[in-house]
Design a protein around this motif. Structure first.
Motif, PDB file in Angstrom:
ATOM      1  N   ASP A   1       0.825  -1.204   0.000  1.00 15.89           N
ATOM      2  CA  ASP A   1       0.000   0.000   0.000  1.00 15.89           C
ATOM      3  C   ASP A   1       0.863   1.259   0.000  1.00 15.89           C
ATOM      4  OD1 ASP A   1      -2.197  -1.707   0.110  1.00 15.89           O
ATOM      5  OD2 ASP A   1      -2.587  -1.353   2.243  1.00 15.89           O
ATOM      6  N   ALA A   2       1.927   1.265   0.804  1.00 16.00           N
ATOM      7  CA  ALA A   2       2.813   2.427   0.898  1.00 16.00           C
ATOM      8  C   ALA A   2       3.550   2.658  -0.424  1.00 16.00           C
ATOM      9  CB  ALA A   2       3.806   2.242   2.038  1.00 16.00           C
TER      10      ALA A   2
ATOM     11  N   ALA B   1       1.738   6.888  -6.732  1.00 12.65           N
ATOM     12  CA  ALA B   1       0.689   7.862  -7.031  1.00 12.65           C
ATOM     13  C   ALA B   1       1.172   9.276  -6.753  1.00 12.65           C
ATOM     14  CB  ALA B   1      -0.561   7.553  -6.208  1.00 12.65           C
ATOM     15  N   THR B   2       1.896   9.462  -5.666  1.00  7.77           N
ATOM     16  CA  THR B   2       2.413  10.780  -5.319  1.00  7.77           C
ATOM     17  C   THR B   2       3.425  11.240  -6.363  1.00  7.77           C
ATOM     18  OG1 THR B   2       2.050  10.357  -2.975  1.00  7.77           O
ATOM     19  CG2 THR B   2       3.568  12.121  -3.515  1.00  7.77           C
ATOM     20  N   ALA B   3       4.265  10.315  -6.830  1.00  8.25           N
ATOM     21  CA  ALA B   3       5.255  10.648  -7.848  1.00  8.25           C
ATOM     22  C   ALA B   3       4.587  11.039  -9.164  1.00  8.25           C
ATOM     23  CB  ALA B   3       6.202   9.475  -8.068  1.00  8.25           C
TER      24      ALA B   3
ATOM     25  N   PRO C   1      -1.773  11.291   1.227  1.00  7.48           N
ATOM     26  CA  PRO C   1      -1.232  11.725   2.509  1.00  7.48           C
ATOM     27  C   PRO C   1       0.249  12.043   2.398  1.00  7.48           C
ATOM     28  CG  PRO C   1      -2.518   9.717   2.759  1.00  7.48           C
ATOM     29  CD  PRO C   1      -2.389   9.984   1.291  1.00  7.48           C
ATOM     30  N   ASP C   2       0.704  13.025   3.166  1.00  7.86           N
ATOM     31  CA  ASP C   2       2.093  13.460   3.111  1.00  7.86           C
ATOM     32  C   ASP C   2       3.053  12.444   3.703  1.00  7.86           C
ATOM     33  OD1 ASP C   2       1.342  15.847   1.962  1.00  7.86           O
ATOM     34  OD2 ASP C   2       1.114  16.842   3.884  1.00  7.86           O
ATOM     35  N   ASP C   3       2.606  11.686   4.696  1.00  6.66           N
ATOM     36  CA  ASP C   3       3.512  10.849   5.473  1.00  6.66           C
ATOM     37  C   ASP C   3       3.487   9.407   4.996  1.00  6.66           C
ATOM     38  OD1 ASP C   3       3.640   9.646   8.843  1.00  6.66           O
ATOM     39  OD2 ASP C   3       5.279  10.208   7.551  1.00  6.66           O
ATOM     40  N   SER C   4       4.611   8.935   4.500  1.00  4.29           N
ATOM     41  CA  SER C   4       4.725   7.528   4.139  1.00  4.29           C
ATOM     42  C   SER C   4       5.518   6.820   5.216  1.00  4.29           C
ATOM     43  CB  SER C   4       5.437   7.378   2.797  1.00  4.29           C
ATOM     44  OG  SER C   4       5.700   6.019   2.555  1.00  4.29           O
TER      45      SER C   4
END
Length: 75
Positions: A41-42, A48-50, A56-59
């Protein structure tokens, strides 16, 4: 809570990977399964963020990997 329910979204059940390690209701094998799902999931979130999709900001990926190492989880 059943393992199947936890595997649906580990981040919904646990705030941080250390909580998985501390869960006395799960065997080490089950903890590895939970952490493997959370790792997946992380990684998906990072992808997705890339790709400029908000998330969410925090991985917690580094913490997840450290927890898996403590348990000697196999990939």
């Amino acid at each position: 809570m059943k393992l199947e329910d936890i595997l649906q979204d580990p981040a919904e059940v646990y705030n941080k990977p250390q909580e998985v390690l501390d869960d006395g209701n799960l065997s080490d094998e089950e903890k590895c399964k939970v952490l493997a799902q959370w790792k997946y999931d992380a990684e998906e979130l990072q992808t997705a963020t890339a790709e400029n999709m908000p998330g969410p900001d925090d991985s917690l990926l580094d913490d997840i990997l450290a927890a898996r190492k403590k348990l000697n989880c196999k990939d």
